[in-house]
Design a protein around this motif. Structure first.
Motif, PDB file in Angstrom:
ATOM      1  N   VAL A   1       0.996  -1.144   0.124  1.00 15.00           N
ATOM      2  CA  VAL A   1      -0.149  -0.057   0.011  1.00 15.00           C
ATOM      3  C   VAL A   1       0.990   1.305  -0.021  1.00 15.00           C
ATOM      4  O   VAL A   1       0.422   2.212  -0.468  1.00 15.00           O
ATOM      5  CB  VAL A   1      -0.944   0.102   1.195  1.00 15.00           C
ATOM      6  N   GLU A   2       1.971   1.222   0.747  1.00 15.72           N
ATOM      7  CA  GLU A   2       2.870   2.245   0.944  1.00 15.72           C
ATOM      8  C   GLU A   2       3.505   2.503  -0.650  1.00 15.72           C
ATOM      9  O   GLU A   2       3.618   3.710  -0.985  1.00 15.72           O
ATOM     10  CB  GLU A   2       3.861   2.016   2.109  1.00 15.72           C
ATOM     11  N   ASN A   3       4.216   1.550  -1.261  1.00  9.29           N
ATOM     12  CA  ASN A   3       4.576   1.777  -2.401  1.00  9.29           C
ATOM     13  C   ASN A   3       3.700   2.367  -3.298  1.00  9.29           C
ATOM     14  O   ASN A   3       4.189   3.080  -4.296  1.00  9.29           O
ATOM     15  CB  ASN A   3       5.147   0.281  -2.947  1.00  9.29           C
ATOM     16  N   PHE A   4       2.433   1.837  -3.363  1.00  3.92           N
ATOM     17  CA  PHE A   4       1.432   2.340  -4.323  1.00  3.92           C
ATOM     18  C   PHE A   4       1.384   3.847  -3.948  1.00  3.92           C
ATOM     19  O   PHE A   4       1.219   4.586  -5.200  1.00  3.92           O
ATOM     20  CB  PHE A   4      -0.054   1.396  -4.040  1.00  3.92           C
ATOM     21  N   ARG A   5       0.909   4.369  -2.762  1.00  2.00           N
ATOM     22  CA  ARG A   5       0.918   5.542  -2.583  1.00  2.00           C
ATOM     23  C   ARG A   5       1.969   6.467  -2.890  1.00  2.00           C
ATOM     24  O   ARG A   5       1.985   7.548  -3.547  1.00  2.00           O
ATOM     25  CB  ARG A   5       0.731   5.836  -0.824  1.00  2.00           C
ATOM     26  N   ILE A   6       3.357   5.869  -2.651  1.00  2.53           N
ATOM     27  CA  ILE A   6       4.528   6.552  -3.183  1.00  2.53           C
ATOM     28  C   ILE A   6       4.232   6.901  -4.847  1.00  2.53           C
ATOM     29  O   ILE A   6       4.998   7.877  -5.599  1.00  2.53           O
ATOM     30  CB  ILE A   6       6.011   5.963  -2.806  1.00  2.53           C
ATOM     31  N   LYS A   7       3.922   5.887  -5.460  1.00  3.05           N
ATOM     32  CA  LYS A   7       4.156   5.464  -6.775  1.00  3.05           C
ATOM     33  C   LYS A   7       3.054   6.902  -7.659  1.00  3.05           C
ATOM     34  O   LYS A   7       3.661   7.511  -8.524  1.00  3.05           O
ATOM     35  CB  LYS A   7       3.631   4.335  -7.265  1.00  3.05           C
ATOM     36  N   TYR A   8       1.994   7.113  -6.793  1.00  2.26           N
ATOM     37  CA  TYR A   8       0.979   8.165  -7.336  1.00  2.26           C
ATOM     38  C   TYR A   8       1.349   9.425  -6.808  1.00  2.26           C
ATOM     39  O   TYR A   8       1.124  10.411  -7.562  1.00  2.26           O
ATOM     40  CB  TYR A   8      -0.369   7.555  -7.209  1.00  2.26           C
TER      41      TYR A   8
END
Length: 339
Positions: free
Chosen positions: A23-30
């Motif tokens: 979830v954190e990686n996805f947040r950083i990606k966007y």
């Protein structure tokens, strides 16, 4: 650009995560500083005026759905309802490192506890005081050196134009106690005090004192000596003291009290200068003028007062040779002390 937005919308709607790190990686990606959303808003600047309204609405829709998706996924993982392994709060943990008491606090508390056994209670007062409570109420004449700027920190007067100082001793609490309490009075007064002195291994512009005051009918010099002998025996384990004549404006007669430290080691010779005796405090019978100034009848009541520096007592207890170490917050020094 519309195609990109639609593509990202599908990716957001289809996103699923098994672990909170995903979830954190996805947040950083966007949403990261170099994330997709920032790139889209930069590209939005190049969109033609005719398309700006429509593309702007689509960008906002993308941002809204992204935030909703992230909130949903974060809640899921916060409450542990995914396949991610939960924390087992019943498992034993290793011992957590505990902090230590400051050596000044250790000694202060021990001194207060000793005097509490013989009926003394703790009193406190402000550190910023007026002239009356620091000097005049204690029989300091106007020309006394302690009033000089070399010794005292003066505070800029307030609206009432009353001259204020940082207290140079906790004796100011004695005056406040005598003004507001009828005898018998039996108190000890710990606190921080200030004097305009150069900082060195043996002196500081701030330090700590504990003073004591006992006022009642028929209090004698012998009562004072016995009280201080009891303290010395309890704190130092020493059974021999001596009182040498001295001078303080607020006591008469006045004395310096020495404890027989002994000459059992090279350190004993050094700290007592080869005499075996060590000065630890000043004391004396409360001057009748001080009692009268606080509306206590000097013919009916008498009393004694004493005072000692906590730093000095602590340095003796732990053989510390530099007073500045108490104020530097060096954990290597502080962790040596156990309460």
């Amino acid at each position: 650009m519309q195609e990109k937005i639609n593509q990202y919308l599908e990716e957001i709607r289809d996103f699923a995560a098994a672990q909170s790190q995903e979830v954190e990686n996805f947040r950083i990606k966007y949403l990261g500083r170099k994330g997709i959303l920032n790139d889209l808003f930069e590209e939005f600047k190049t969109v033609s005026a005719e398309q700006k309204r429509f593309v702007g609405q689509e960008l906002n829709r993308l941002k809204t759905e992204l935030q909703e998706k992230l909130e949903q996924m974060q809640q899921v993982h916060t409450h542990g309802s995914t396949i991610e392994q939960k924390s087992d709060w019943s498992r034993p943990t290793g011992a957590l490192p505990l902090g230590t008491r400051h050596p000044l606090s250790i000694v202060r508390n021990e001194i207060l506890e000793i005097f509490s056994r013989i009926g003394f209670t703790v009193a406190d007062g402000p550190e910023i005081e007026d002239d009356w409570h620091v000097f005049s109420g204690l029989n300091f004449p106007p020309e006394h050196p302690a009033r000089d700027m070399q010794d005292t920190f003066f505070v800029k007067p307030g609206n009432d134009q009353k001259e204020m100082v940082l207290r140079t001793h906790t004796s100011s609490v004695q005056v406040r106690a005598m003004e507001t309490t009828k005898p018998p009075i039996r108190i000890v007064m710990p606190g921080r005090v200030y004097r305009n002195e150069a900082v060195s291994a043996r002196a500081h512009c701030q330090f700590h004192q504990i003073e004591g005051l006992y006022i009642d009918e028929n209090v004698s010099f012998a009562d004072m000596k016995q009280t201080l002998l009891y303290f010395t025996q309890e704190f130092f384990g020493k059974a021999k003291i001596r009182l040498r004549p001295s001078y303080f404006p607020f006591t008469e007669p006045s004395a310096e009290m020495d404890v027989y430290w002994g000459l059992n080691s090279e350190t004993d010779y050094r700290i007592t200068k080869g005499t075996g005796w060590l000065e630890i405090m000043g004391c004396g019978m409360v001057d009748p003028a001080v009692l009268a100034a606080s509306n206590i009848h000097p013919e009916k009541y008498s009393g004694f007062a004493f005072g000692m520096g906590i730093e000095r007592i602590t340095m003796l207890r732990y053989q510390i040779d530099d007073l500045r170490m108490f104020f530097e917050n060096d954990t290597r020094f502080l962790k040596q002390f156990k309460y």
